[in-house]
Design a protein around this motif. Structure first.
Motif, PDB file in Angstrom:
ATOM      1  N   CYS A 178       7.238  12.836  -1.479  1.00  0.00           N
ATOM      2  CA  CYS A 178       5.792  12.630  -1.618  1.00  0.00           C
ATOM      3  C   CYS A 178       5.202  12.053  -0.331  1.00  0.00           C
ATOM      4  CB  CYS A 178       5.554  11.661  -2.771  1.00  0.00           C
ATOM      5  SG  CYS A 178       3.829  11.247  -3.048  1.00  0.00           S
ATOM      6  N   PHE A 181      -0.054  10.135  -1.105  1.00  0.00           N
ATOM      7  CA  PHE A 181      -1.486  10.191  -1.402  1.00  0.00           C
ATOM      8  C   PHE A 181      -1.755   9.667  -2.829  1.00  0.00           C
ATOM      9  CE2 PHE A 181      -5.188  12.670  -3.035  1.00  0.00           C
ATOM     10  CZ  PHE A 181      -6.153  11.964  -2.364  1.00  0.00           C
ATOM     11  N   GLY A 182      -1.486  10.479  -3.815  1.00  0.00           N
ATOM     12  CA  GLY A 182      -1.599  10.006  -5.203  1.00  0.00           C
ATOM     13  C   GLY A 182      -2.986   9.587  -5.619  1.00  0.00           C
ATOM     14  N   THR A 184      -6.164   7.637  -6.253  1.00  0.00           N
ATOM     15  CA  THR A 184      -6.534   6.240  -6.037  1.00  0.00           C
ATOM     16  C   THR A 184      -5.320   5.353  -5.736  1.00  0.00           C
ATOM     17  OG1 THR A 184      -6.589   6.039  -8.438  1.00  0.00           O
ATOM     18  CG2 THR A 184      -8.708   6.222  -7.320  1.00  0.00           C
ATOM     19  N   PHE A 185      -4.108   5.905  -5.904  1.00  0.00           N
ATOM     20  CA  PHE A 185      -2.908   5.168  -5.486  1.00  0.00           C
ATOM     21  C   PHE A 185      -3.015   4.784  -4.008  1.00  0.00           C
ATOM     22  CE2 PHE A 185       1.290   5.480  -3.378  1.00  0.00           C
ATOM     23  CZ  PHE A 185       1.986   4.461  -4.027  1.00  0.00           C
ATOM     24  N   ALA A 186      -3.581   5.706  -3.214  1.00  0.00           N
ATOM     25  CA  ALA A 186      -3.696   5.460  -1.779  1.00  0.00           C
ATOM     26  C   ALA A 186      -4.553   4.225  -1.481  1.00  0.00           C
ATOM     27  CB  ALA A 186      -4.280   6.685  -1.077  1.00  0.00           C
ATOM     28  N   SER A 193       1.498   3.250   0.004  1.00  0.00           N
ATOM     29  CA  SER A 193       1.060   4.599   0.360  1.00  0.00           C
ATOM     30  C   SER A 193       1.166   4.818   1.869  1.00  0.00           C
ATOM     31  CB  SER A 193      -0.392   4.783  -0.111  1.00  0.00           C
ATOM     32  OG  SER A 193      -0.944   5.956   0.427  1.00  0.00           O
ATOM     33  N   SER A 194       0.757   3.809   2.638  1.00  0.00           N
ATOM     34  CA  SER A 194       0.827   3.918   4.097  1.00  0.00           C
ATOM     35  C   SER A 194       2.266   4.049   4.583  1.00  0.00           C
ATOM     36  CB  SER A 194       0.179   2.688   4.751  1.00  0.00           C
ATOM     37  OG  SER A 194      -1.197   2.652   4.465  1.00  0.00           O
ATOM     38  N   MET A 196       4.650   5.385   2.948  1.00  0.00           N
ATOM     39  CA  MET A 196       5.118   6.725   2.592  1.00  0.00           C
ATOM     40  C   MET A 196       4.576   7.769   3.567  1.00  0.00           C
ATOM     41  SD  MET A 196       4.732   6.180  -1.531  1.00  0.00           S
ATOM     42  CE  MET A 196       4.971   7.848  -2.108  1.00  0.00           C
ATOM     43  N   MET A 221      -5.043  15.843   3.681  1.00  0.00           N
ATOM     44  CA  MET A 221      -5.978  14.861   4.231  1.00  0.00           C
ATOM     45  C   MET A 221      -5.260  13.545   4.552  1.00  0.00           C
ATOM     46  SD  MET A 221      -9.494  13.436   2.489  1.00  0.00           S
ATOM     47  CE  MET A 221      -8.739  12.562   1.112  1.00  0.00           C
ATOM     48  N   ASN A 222      -4.337  13.198   3.671  1.00  0.00           N
ATOM     49  CA  ASN A 222      -3.562  11.973   3.873  1.00  0.00           C
ATOM     50  C   ASN A 222      -2.663  12.099   5.101  1.00  0.00           C
ATOM     51  OD1 ASN A 222      -2.602   9.394   2.998  1.00  0.00           O
ATOM     52  ND2 ASN A 222      -0.794  10.372   2.134  1.00  0.00           N
TER      53      ASN A 222
ATOM     54  N   ARG C 346      10.695   2.347  -1.035  1.00  0.00           N
ATOM     55  CA  ARG C 346      10.058   1.519  -0.002  1.00  0.00           C
ATOM     56  C   ARG C 346       9.898   0.060  -0.394  1.00  0.00           C
ATOM     57  NH1 ARG C 346       9.202   6.980   0.365  1.00  0.00           N
ATOM     58  NH2 ARG C 346       9.248   7.612   2.534  1.00  0.00           N
ATOM     59  N   SER C 386       2.719   7.124  -7.194  1.00  0.00           N
ATOM     60  CA  SER C 386       1.855   8.176  -6.646  1.00  0.00           C
ATOM     61  C   SER C 386       1.838   9.395  -7.562  1.00  0.00           C
ATOM     62  CB  SER C 386       2.345   8.577  -5.251  1.00  0.00           C
ATOM     63  OG  SER C 386       3.629   9.178  -5.336  1.00  0.00           O
ATOM     64  N   CYS C 388       4.181  11.469  -8.242  1.00  0.00           N
ATOM     65  CA  CYS C 388       4.779  12.630  -7.578  1.00  0.00           C
ATOM     66  C   CYS C 388       5.671  13.419  -8.524  1.00  0.00           C
ATOM     67  CB  CYS C 388       5.555  12.220  -6.333  1.00  0.00           C
ATOM     68  SG  CYS C 388       7.245  11.648  -6.636  1.00  0.00           S
ATOM     69  N   TRP C 470      -8.056   2.704   3.015  1.00  0.00           N
ATOM     70  CA  TRP C 470      -7.635   3.986   3.581  1.00  0.00           C
ATOM     71  C   TRP C 470      -7.538   3.876   5.104  1.00  0.00           C
ATOM     72  CZ3 TRP C 470      -6.231   8.721   1.525  1.00  0.00           C
ATOM     73  CH2 TRP C 470      -6.117   9.770   2.442  1.00  0.00           C
ATOM     74  N   THR C 473      -4.729   2.522   8.029  1.00  0.00           N
ATOM     75  CA  THR C 473      -3.627   3.263   8.642  1.00  0.00           C
ATOM     76  C   THR C 473      -3.939   4.740   8.838  1.00  0.00           C
ATOM     77  OG1 THR C 473      -2.705   3.638   6.437  1.00  0.00           O
ATOM     78  CG2 THR C 473      -1.830   1.762   7.683  1.00  0.00           C
ATOM     79  N   ARG C 474      -5.100   5.187   8.352  1.00  0.00           N
ATOM     80  CA  ARG C 474      -5.380   6.619   8.370  1.00  0.00           C
ATOM     81  C   ARG C 474      -6.824   6.867   8.783  1.00  0.00           C
ATOM     82  NH1 ARG C 474      -2.511   6.560   2.620  1.00  0.00           N
ATOM     83  NH2 ARG C 474      -3.702   4.659   2.630  1.00  0.00           N
TER      84      ARG C 474
END
Lengths: 273, 219, 508
Positions: A178, A181-182, A184-186, A193-194, A196, A221-222, C346, C386, C388, C470, C473-474
């Motif tokens: 994965c 992203f997920g 709103t998990f992000a 999330s970062s 990952m 996008m992520n 992680r 997430s 997944c 967000w 890091t992005r």
């Protein structure tokens, strides 16, 4: 075939070039494309964030908008997103039932049964693996979790990519992991999330490919956001954009193509009669 | 209200059942897995698979004919010093073991071996109830030629005699056999004692016998 | 433990909050912050989880009927839940008929009291323990210690955790967050009679544990275990293990107490043919675990002559009441879900602040505790994913963990008394209004396009909270100047093609 495009809310608002590419591709393959204007969203974000009751009117709108496919007016619905298709197949019925509307649930399931992710539509419904595309670049492919595990698209996307003229497909290590992203998990677990996406971005950079592609702009996008922050030279492009690219009308960065590209297509917005 | 009634009441209530309402009939569970295989018990295929699995666990596998069992087990026990045995092993095996200079300690009813005694015993010799080729498992169920559970546990070497016809291919075939006497205490043994607790890397030999030798008897 | 005094430093241990074994510490994101900063732990976890993933895939691919076994396992568990009252009564009758004693415990306190009374009656001041999630869940060791009884963990990993004063971070390999060198240090500093010159060779470390525990096994009068399965039909109890410490505990002491969650019952002896294939291959990635012990009540002269089965609720009936969430009770504790989980890989297990970490913990723990209290730490667990889906694919009994997670997110936000306004809730309501009509959605997208024009093709690199979650890091993508639908609307319209009455559901 007469095919309705479910643009998805994210692509409609943030990545219109992916929707335009989907339309261009299908029309090039000789199909009639309809883009129903009543559409908005499948409800996935609300369901996954713990707000299934708020998702019910969203599902109702989606099902109403795409109901003609159940009546045979259109042959199929296609979305350039694995997770949104997965939501129509695996979540909408449950949302409707939970909202006490079994009729809507059945209707949602009928629409979902004719709704396909792009690679599914091409390979399974339209029976084509070589779409006549041309994309002379090295590309690595991230399969995205929902396409991989909820839709089981398997090797359909890579089969399509391998047939693209000039394209060199570079293996992505740990591709099935994965990206973090997920939805709103992000945000809710932004640090995890970062961590990952940092690993995913490192894998992408490590391939040395010029482009990273996926069938879903949400994950992309992520990954793209992390690559951009790293200053990595890898560019992100949706699978539809690669498949839409030809020698005559090659891929151009969205800023230069803009949404005017869509005007080249003869797609019609669906309107009430 | 007793804890028993409280827990059972809570279970019924969680299932939405009224007090006293009967439960549903057992569901018809679809068992689409292999209940049996086309590998016959004791066939060459079964024996080869069992050996392959046992070697993978780093157990020793010795194949011999029925006429050679006594000599074979004696050889495998040669340097053990004292050997514990259950009460029902064939006399010929015990004679051969004794003849090679080893002490035989019989775990006889009324004169049971203590765990401390067994801790000072070099090896144990048993038969088995059934062996599963697919998983490299031998199962002891306390029969007279297998003995109490403690026997095959405390000594550091376990020599186990498996007749070819006891080797079935799969777990369901073994469970069907064991189900004839489910009340018997069972020990399923798949290789020597092992641990994967350090970095998930398998290391053989912790508390159980570190040395497992399986004698497969063919004829 | 007096051996702790004056000992050299042991690698730092995680949160040592007073024991509330089902849930301790802060919310998941806060705990994950610390865990993510621990580079050594992440390296250890990455190596260990990847090792076990490969092994599991190898041995599950080997069975041609693996999917059929999963289906059967899932069906047996679903059937078990439906018939749980009758099966528990049947189990009780069968165990009793074979000379065992069955006790019932509503909660942790009651279970601890029952066990303590049995230990006291046996006149024991120490007990040996087989690794058991149920006894960890109720904090039995700590309770016994307070009552003056020393509980010795005998599983190698549990021993490592106990010696280090650490907490388990994985249900199968509680010391998975430790590497071999850290384990060497823990043994060297905290194990009595440790061999001199102990190296970090796993075999040497295992041998040190063997020597350390052998005398304990030989002298113990009472053993305490859990169980993997308890067969209603026959009263047979099964414990799967690897090292032989389980066999030692289940065979040598005179008295055996097994604390077993009520969901561990399986209907028939035959059902073992399914689970004995599913569990070993899913947990340690082996075709079979080295040792399994099965016993039925008491066997004269063979093994413990006194057997007590403690059937534990402790929140399980609360979980059972949730028709979606109850699938968490199907869990056979193999740990495959955490071994494949990218979040667990992680953050490690401690971030979940529970004896049940990982994906299954994220759905089991909140249900055992209940979500009505809206305790923020517990309520954060279902969000620690997430979605997944790797856990669902790996689960040997096909627990649909992603669906349960999403369902429990709803409960975490909405259970309890009335409405609880939050920024997220308000944003979601606004989004739902926009997203349930094509016309309203068009206007929402026009706002976005306006921002795109203002930015003029630049990426957004920094936003205020919550956008900063967000942009820390992005980057965000370049916002388009026009949504897709507005782009379409601008070009010449084609002739009508019967785009459908459904297509006009909006008022645009």
């Amino acid at each position: 075939m007469r095919i309705a495009v479910f643009t998805t809310c994210l692509v409609d608002g943030l990545f219109p070039h992916a929707a335009a590419a989907t339309v261009r591709l299908l029309e090039r393959l000789g199909h009639e494309v309809v883009v129903p204007s009543g559409q908005a969203c499948c409800g996935q974000m609300h369901v996954n964030s713990g707000y299934p009751r708020q998702a019910a009117p969203i599902v109702r709108n989606h099902v109403r908008t795409f109901w003609p496919v159940a009546e045979g007016e259109w042959d199929a619905v296609v979305a350039p997103s694995g997770s949104c298709v997965a939501s129509t197949r695996h979540q909408q019925g449950r949302v409707a039932r939970q909202a006490g509307d079994p009729g809507l649930a059945r209707a949602a399931e009928e629409v979902a049964a004719r709704t396909y992710e792009l690679s599914e539509l091409l390979v399974d419904v339209l029976g084509v693996t070589d779409v006549g595309a041309w994309f002379p670049h090295s590309v690595t492919f991230h399969p995205t979790c929902h396409a991989l595990r909820m839709l089981r698209v398997g090797d359909r996307p890579t089969t399509l990519l391998r047939a693209v003229g000039g394209l060199e497909l570079v293996n992505l290590p740990d591709a099935d992991q994965c990206c973090g992203f997920g939805g709103t998990f992000a945000l809710k677990n932004s640090e995890t999330s970062s961590a990952m996406v940092a690993d995913k971005a490192a894998s992408v950079v490590g391939t040395g490919a010029e482009f990273v592609t996926a069938g879903d702009w949400s994950c992309l996008m992520n990954i793209d956001g992390a690559l951009s922050r790293l200053g990595a030279p890898v560019r992100s492009v949706h699978l539809a954009e690669i498949l839409a690219s030809t020698r005559e009308d090659p891929w151009r960065p969205p800023a230069r193509r803009g949404t005017r590209a869509a005007s080249a297509a003869s797609a019609r917005t669906g309107r009430a009669r | 209200m007793s804890a028993r009634d409280a827990v059972l009441g809570a279970v019924r209530s969680a299932l939405g059942r009224a007090p006293g309402a009967p439960g549903p009939a057992p569901a018809d569970v679809v068992r689409g897995y292999r209940a049996a295989t086309d590998v016959a018990p004791g066939s060459e295929g079964a024996l080869a698979l069992l050996a392959d699995r046992l070697l993978d666990y780093r157990a020793a596998v010795i194949r011999c004919r029925a006429s050679e069992v006594a000599a074979t087990v004696a050889a495998q026990l040669a340097d053990a010093g004292a050997v514990a045995v259950p009460p029902g092993l064939p006399q010929a095996w015990l004679d051969a073991v004794r003849a090679s200079g080893l002490t035989v300690l019989v775990d006889a009813p009324g004169d049971l071996l203590t765990a401390r005694r067994l801790d000072g015993t070099g090896a144990v010799l048993t038969a088995c109830r059934v062996a599963v080729a697919d998983t490299g498992t031998i199962v002891l169920d306390g029969g007279p030629d297998q003995g109490r559970r403690v026997l095959s546990l405390v000594p550091d070497r376990h020599v186990c005699v498996v007749r070819a016809d006891q080797v079935v291919a799969s777990v369901p075939e073994a469970v069907a056999l064991l189900g004839e006497h489910p009340e018997r205490p069972q020990t399923w043994i798949s290789g020597p004692s092992a641990t994967s607790d350090i970095e998930l890397v398998r290391v053989e030999g912790v508390h159980g016998p570190r040395d497992l030798r399986v004698v497969v008897v063919v004829d | 433990m007096s051996t702790y005094l004056g000992m050299p430093a042991v690698p730092p241990k995680p949160a040592t909050e007073p024991v509330a074994p089902l849930r301790w510490g802060p919310t998941f994101p806060v705990a994950a912050h610390d865990a993510l900063a621990d580079g050594q732990m992440r390296t250890n976890l990455r190596r260990a989880t990847r090792t076990i993933r490969d092994k599991r895939l190898h041995v599950t691919a080997e069975l041609p009927d693996w999917e059929a076994l999963r289906d059967a396992g899932s069906a047996i568990k679903a059937d078990t839940m439906q018939r749980l009252p009758e099966l528990l009564e049947q189990l009780e009758a069968a165990v009793t008929a074979r000379g065992g004693t069955v006790h019932w415990a509503r909660d942790a306190a009651e279970a601890n009291r029952i066990v303590t009374d049995i230990v006291r009656a046996a006149g024991a001041r120490e007990v040996v323990k087989v690794k058991s999630m149920a006894t960890q869940e109720i904090g039995l060791n700590e309770h016994l210690e307070a009552e003056g009884v020393v509980a010795h963990e005998t599983d190698l990993a549990e021993l490592i955790v106990q010696l280090a004063g650490d907490r388990p971070s994985h249900i199968l390999v509680p010391a998975i967050h430790r590497n071999r060198d850290e384990i060497r240090q823990i043994f060297a500093s905290r194990m009595a009679e440790v061999p001199t010159g102990l190296t970090d060779d796993p075999r040497e470390l295992a041998m040190a544990a063997r020597a350390h525990l052998r005398e304990l096994f030989l002298r113990a009068d009472v053993a305490i275990s859990g169980a993997n399965f308890a067969v209603a039909e026959t009263g047979t109890v099964a414990v799967l293990e690897s090292e032989g410490n389980g066999r030692m505990c289940l065979t040598l002491p005179r008295t055996l107490v097994s604390v077993v969650g009520i969901e561990k019952v399986v209907p028939t002896y035959r059902d073992l043919e399914v689970f004995m294939q599913l569990l070993p291959r899913s947990s340690t990635g082996e075709r079979m675990n080295p040792y399994t012990t099965m016993w039925t009540g008491v066997t004269p002269d063979d093994g413990p002559q006194e057997f007590h089965l403690v059937l534990l609720d402790n929140g399980r009936t609360r979980a059972l009441a949730d028709e979606i969430g109850r699938s968490a009770l199907h869990c056979i504790r193999c740990s495959a879900c955490m071994n494949v989980c990218p979040v667990y890989e992680r953050t490690g297990g401690h971030a979940y602040g529970s004896v049940y970490p990982g994906p299954i913990g994220a759905i089991l723990t909140p249900q055992l505790l209940g979500l009505e209290s809206r305790d923020a730490a517990t309520a954060s667990l279902p969000f620690a994913s997430s979605l997944c889906g790797a856990c669902y694919d790996a689960c040997p009994v096909k627990i649909d963990i992603p669906t349960a997670l999403v369902h429990l997110r709803d409960r975490a936000l909405h259970d309890g008394d009335g409405a609880h306004p939050s920024a997220m809730g308000t944003a979601m309501a606004a989004a739902a209004a926009a997203m349930s009509s094509g016309g309203r959605f068009r206007w929402a997208l026009r706002g976005l396009a306006l921002a795109g024009r203002v930015l003029g093709g630049r990426r957004i690199r920094r936003l205020p909270w919550p956008g900063s979650l967000w942009t820390a890091t992005r980057d965000l993508p370049v916002l388009p100047r026009r949504s897709f639908r507005d782009g379409l609307a601008r070009r010449p319209r084609g002739t009508s093609t019967g785009a459908g009455r459904g297509a006009g559901g909006d008022a645009s």
